[in-house]
Write a protein that holds these residues in place. Structure first.
Motif, PDB file in Angstrom:
ATOM      1  N   THR A  97      16.313  14.123 -40.116  1.00  0.00           N
ATOM      2  CA  THR A  97      15.446  13.597 -41.172  1.00  0.00           C
ATOM      3  C   THR A  97      15.800  12.132 -41.409  1.00  0.00           C
ATOM      4  O   THR A  97      16.892  11.678 -41.082  1.00  0.00           O
ATOM      5  CB  THR A  97      15.598  14.387 -42.477  1.00  0.00           C
ATOM      6  OG1 THR A  97      16.966  14.341 -42.903  1.00  0.00           O
ATOM      7  CG2 THR A  97      15.163  15.843 -42.299  1.00  0.00           C
ATOM      8  N   PHE A  98      14.845  11.418 -41.997  1.00  0.00           N
ATOM      9  CA  PHE A  98      15.043   9.998 -42.268  1.00  0.00           C
ATOM     10  C   PHE A  98      15.475   9.801 -43.715  1.00  0.00           C
ATOM     11  O   PHE A  98      15.039  10.546 -44.613  1.00  0.00           O
ATOM     12  CB  PHE A  98      13.752   9.229 -41.985  1.00  0.00           C
ATOM     13  CG  PHE A  98      13.334   9.278 -40.545  1.00  0.00           C
ATOM     14  CD1 PHE A  98      14.000   8.537 -39.582  1.00  0.00           C
ATOM     15  CD2 PHE A  98      12.280  10.092 -40.141  1.00  0.00           C
ATOM     16  CE1 PHE A  98      13.626   8.592 -38.244  1.00  0.00           C
ATOM     17  CE2 PHE A  98      11.897  10.156 -38.810  1.00  0.00           C
ATOM     18  CZ  PHE A  98      12.570   9.402 -37.863  1.00  0.00           C
ATOM     19  N   PRO A  99      16.309   8.806 -43.991  1.00  0.00           N
ATOM     20  CA  PRO A  99      16.841   8.620 -45.341  1.00  0.00           C
ATOM     21  C   PRO A  99      15.753   8.232 -46.334  1.00  0.00           C
ATOM     22  O   PRO A  99      14.756   7.594 -45.973  1.00  0.00           O
ATOM     23  CB  PRO A  99      17.857   7.484 -45.163  1.00  0.00           C
ATOM     24  CG  PRO A  99      17.385   6.741 -43.957  1.00  0.00           C
ATOM     25  CD  PRO A  99      16.807   7.778 -43.044  1.00  0.00           C
ATOM     26  N   ASP A 100      15.963   8.639 -47.575  1.00  0.00           N
ATOM     27  CA  ASP A 100      15.041   8.260 -48.654  1.00  0.00           C
ATOM     28  C   ASP A 100      15.387   6.838 -49.087  1.00  0.00           C
ATOM     29  O   ASP A 100      16.008   6.614 -50.126  1.00  0.00           O
ATOM     30  CB  ASP A 100      15.145   9.241 -49.814  1.00  0.00           C
ATOM     31  CG  ASP A 100      14.039   9.039 -50.844  1.00  0.00           C
ATOM     32  OD1 ASP A 100      13.208   8.135 -50.656  1.00  0.00           O
ATOM     33  OD2 ASP A 100      14.021   9.786 -51.835  1.00  0.00           O
ATOM     34  N   ALA A 101      15.012   5.904 -48.252  1.00  0.00           N
ATOM     35  CA  ALA A 101      15.333   4.493 -48.465  1.00  0.00           C
ATOM     36  C   ALA A 101      14.165   3.670 -47.945  1.00  0.00           C
ATOM     37  O   ALA A 101      13.246   4.188 -47.305  1.00  0.00           O
ATOM     38  CB  ALA A 101      16.617   4.118 -47.722  1.00  0.00           C
ATOM     39  N   SER A 102      14.195   2.387 -48.224  1.00  0.00           N
ATOM     40  CA  SER A 102      13.160   1.485 -47.709  1.00  0.00           C
ATOM     41  C   SER A 102      13.844   0.264 -47.088  1.00  0.00           C
ATOM     42  O   SER A 102      14.489  -0.508 -47.807  1.00  0.00           O
ATOM     43  CB  SER A 102      12.218   1.047 -48.837  1.00  0.00           C
ATOM     44  OG  SER A 102      11.160   0.262 -48.334  1.00  0.00           O
ATOM     45  N   ILE A 132       4.595  -2.599 -39.195  1.00  0.00           N
ATOM     46  CA  ILE A 132       4.076  -1.356 -39.745  1.00  0.00           C
ATOM     47  C   ILE A 132       4.080  -1.459 -41.266  1.00  0.00           C
ATOM     48  O   ILE A 132       4.800  -2.284 -41.841  1.00  0.00           O
ATOM     49  CB  ILE A 132       4.889  -0.130 -39.299  1.00  0.00           C
ATOM     50  CG1 ILE A 132       6.331  -0.205 -39.827  1.00  0.00           C
ATOM     51  CG2 ILE A 132       4.864   0.012 -37.781  1.00  0.00           C
ATOM     52  CD1 ILE A 132       7.154   1.062 -39.564  1.00  0.00           C
ATOM     53  N   LEU A 133       3.290  -0.628 -41.903  1.00  0.00           N
ATOM     54  CA  LEU A 133       3.255  -0.521 -43.359  1.00  0.00           C
ATOM     55  C   LEU A 133       3.927   0.784 -43.780  1.00  0.00           C
ATOM     56  O   LEU A 133       4.077   1.702 -42.985  1.00  0.00           O
ATOM     57  CB  LEU A 133       1.820  -0.568 -43.866  1.00  0.00           C
ATOM     58  CG  LEU A 133       1.025  -1.838 -43.527  1.00  0.00           C
ATOM     59  CD1 LEU A 133      -0.459  -1.633 -43.809  1.00  0.00           C
ATOM     60  CD2 LEU A 133       1.563  -3.024 -44.312  1.00  0.00           C
ATOM     61  N   GLU A 139      15.479   0.282 -36.881  1.00  0.00           N
ATOM     62  CA  GLU A 139      14.768  -0.857 -36.312  1.00  0.00           C
ATOM     63  C   GLU A 139      14.224  -0.558 -34.916  1.00  0.00           C
ATOM     64  O   GLU A 139      13.115  -0.989 -34.566  1.00  0.00           O
ATOM     65  CB  GLU A 139      15.689  -2.074 -36.263  1.00  0.00           C
ATOM     66  CG  GLU A 139      16.019  -2.657 -37.640  1.00  0.00           C
ATOM     67  CD  GLU A 139      16.870  -3.916 -37.535  1.00  0.00           C
ATOM     68  OE1 GLU A 139      17.138  -4.359 -36.393  1.00  0.00           O
ATOM     69  OE2 GLU A 139      17.268  -4.436 -38.589  1.00  0.00           O
ATOM     70  N   ALA A 140      14.979   0.167 -34.107  1.00  0.00           N
ATOM     71  CA  ALA A 140      14.535   0.456 -32.748  1.00  0.00           C
ATOM     72  C   ALA A 140      13.269   1.306 -32.748  1.00  0.00           C
ATOM     73  O   ALA A 140      12.358   1.091 -31.930  1.00  0.00           O
ATOM     74  CB  ALA A 140      15.641   1.161 -31.971  1.00  0.00           C
TER      75      ALA A 140
END
Length: 391
Positions: A108-113, A133-134, A118-119
């Protein structure tokens, strides 16, 4: 020869998962989440057919909760199933119902912005042919389209977002970005995400103008393939026909699938009604109804969810007389999505197992995989997956 119909009512959890404290919406554990129980409490439920099959009794068994307006004496066979896969998502739930618990931890991807490394972002841009990307964060699908849709139309950049689930979702305008281009982008990215053990890349096309955006029915999931046989494979290999209705074809990467029927929930129920007359003897009809989850659970809309359950109950009332006397019908779910809960993600819950076509009985506490084992026994096909039949 008997047939089997398995209808997965996406996200209709009934609380009580013993490991709910290990799953979160933001910083809040899912302990106490109860999709059906809390909808009944907040909006009321008019589901006499489901309740007669044992829905209220299953809620009580799963969570100890007396759901207001439910609790009829069951005329069907009923139980509550507990998941062991370490996820509260669509692939985990469906694979395990089909006899194969997930053998790994999903990425899963972190709850961050930003949420994406980057890759990965660079690869999305390269494959999309854009400079950026948006989104790039955890978000509700409808909210992120409203937030980023105008910028998407102006820049042409895809809207990329995720959630607590193992998923990368990409939203794009069907006309300005192009539906075929969006589907190709997701297909091209899927091998990279699957190698990371991300369960799905989902294309989320939409149309309209700022303030009036709406998602279309052209969603497509590019899911990682199950690493071992499922009930679809066993039935197909036995020379029987497997009909996939809704997202089932995507979830199982079309493996073991002979006939695919798609659409939104009204169209999907129409397909199920048709298959009650058309499906061959010995066939498996495996269906997923998704709008409970996507339209009402994630959007935290208890009244809309209650109304959709009432609609499904009416559809079920019309379906039952169309089934053959030796058909088996199982109504179940893949996870929860309590619309009264904090956040917008799924909730870790037990699910109902409501059975028409066998004698009335309490099935007790079940495993998800028992659904597959029971279907295999009913259809009399060789089965080497997990689970024990409750027939």
């Amino acid at each position: 020869m008997p047939r089997a119909f398995v209808i997965v009512v996406d996200s209709v959890g009934i609380g009580g998962a013993p490991d709910a404290d290990h799953f979160f919406n933001g910083d809040v554990p899912d302990t106490g989440a109860n999709t059906v129980g809390h909808i009944a409490q907040a909006a009321g439920l008019d589901v006499p057919v489901l309740d007669a099959l044992g829905l209220g009794a299953a809620v009580k068994l799963a969570s100890g909760f007396d759901a207001p307006g439910l609790g009829a004496v069951p005329t069907g066979a009923w139980g509550a199933a507990t998941e062991i896969s370490r996820g509260k998502d669509t692939p985990s739930g469906h694979w395990e119902l089909a006899g194969m618990p997930v053998p790994w931890d999903w990425h899963t991807f972190p709850d961050a912005s930003p949420a994406f490394p980057e890759a990965l972002t660079a690869e999305i841009c390269a494959k999309a042919g854009t400079d950026g990307i948006l989104g790039n964060r955890h978000a509700s699908g409808t909210a992120v389209i409203e937030d980023e849709g105008a910028a998407h139309l102006q820049s042409g950049w895809p809207i990329c977002y995720t959630s607590a689930d193992s998923v990368l979702q990409i939203a794009a305008h069907e006309e300005s970005f192009g539906l075929d281009r969006l589907l190709q982008l997701c297909k091209d990215l899927a091998p990279t995400l699957h190698a990371m053990k991300v369960g799905r890349v989902i294309a989320r096309p939409f149309t309209g103008a700022p303030g009036q955006f709406s998602r279309t029915a052209n969603r497509k999931d590019f899911a990682i393939a199950p690493p071992a046989p499922t009930i679809c494979d066993y039935v197909h290999e036995a020379g029987r026909k497997v009909y996939a209705v809704g997202k089932i074809g995507d979830i199982f990467s079309m493996r073991g699938i002979d006939d695919l029927r798609k659409g939104r929930d009204a169209a999907l129920m129409a397909h199920i009604h048709d298959l009650a007359g058309e499906a061959e003897d010995g066939a498996l009809v495996f269906a997923n109804l998704v709008e409970f989850d996507s339209e009402y659970g994630h959007r935290r809309d208890p009244q809309g969810y209650a109304d959709h359950l009432a609609w499904f109950d009416q559809q079920l009332a019309a379906l039952l007389p169309k089934l053959h006397p030796d058909d088996l019908l199982i109504v179940t779910a893949d996870h929860g999505n309590d619309p009264t809960w904090t956040g917008t993600d799924h909730t870790r819950e037990r699910v109902p197992v409501l059975v028409h076509g066998i004698e009335q009985k309490a099935l007790g506490q079940l495993a998800f995989v028992d659904v597959a084992a029971s279907v295999a026994q009913h259809l009399k096909v060789p089965y080497q997956g997990e689970g024990a039949s409750f027939l």
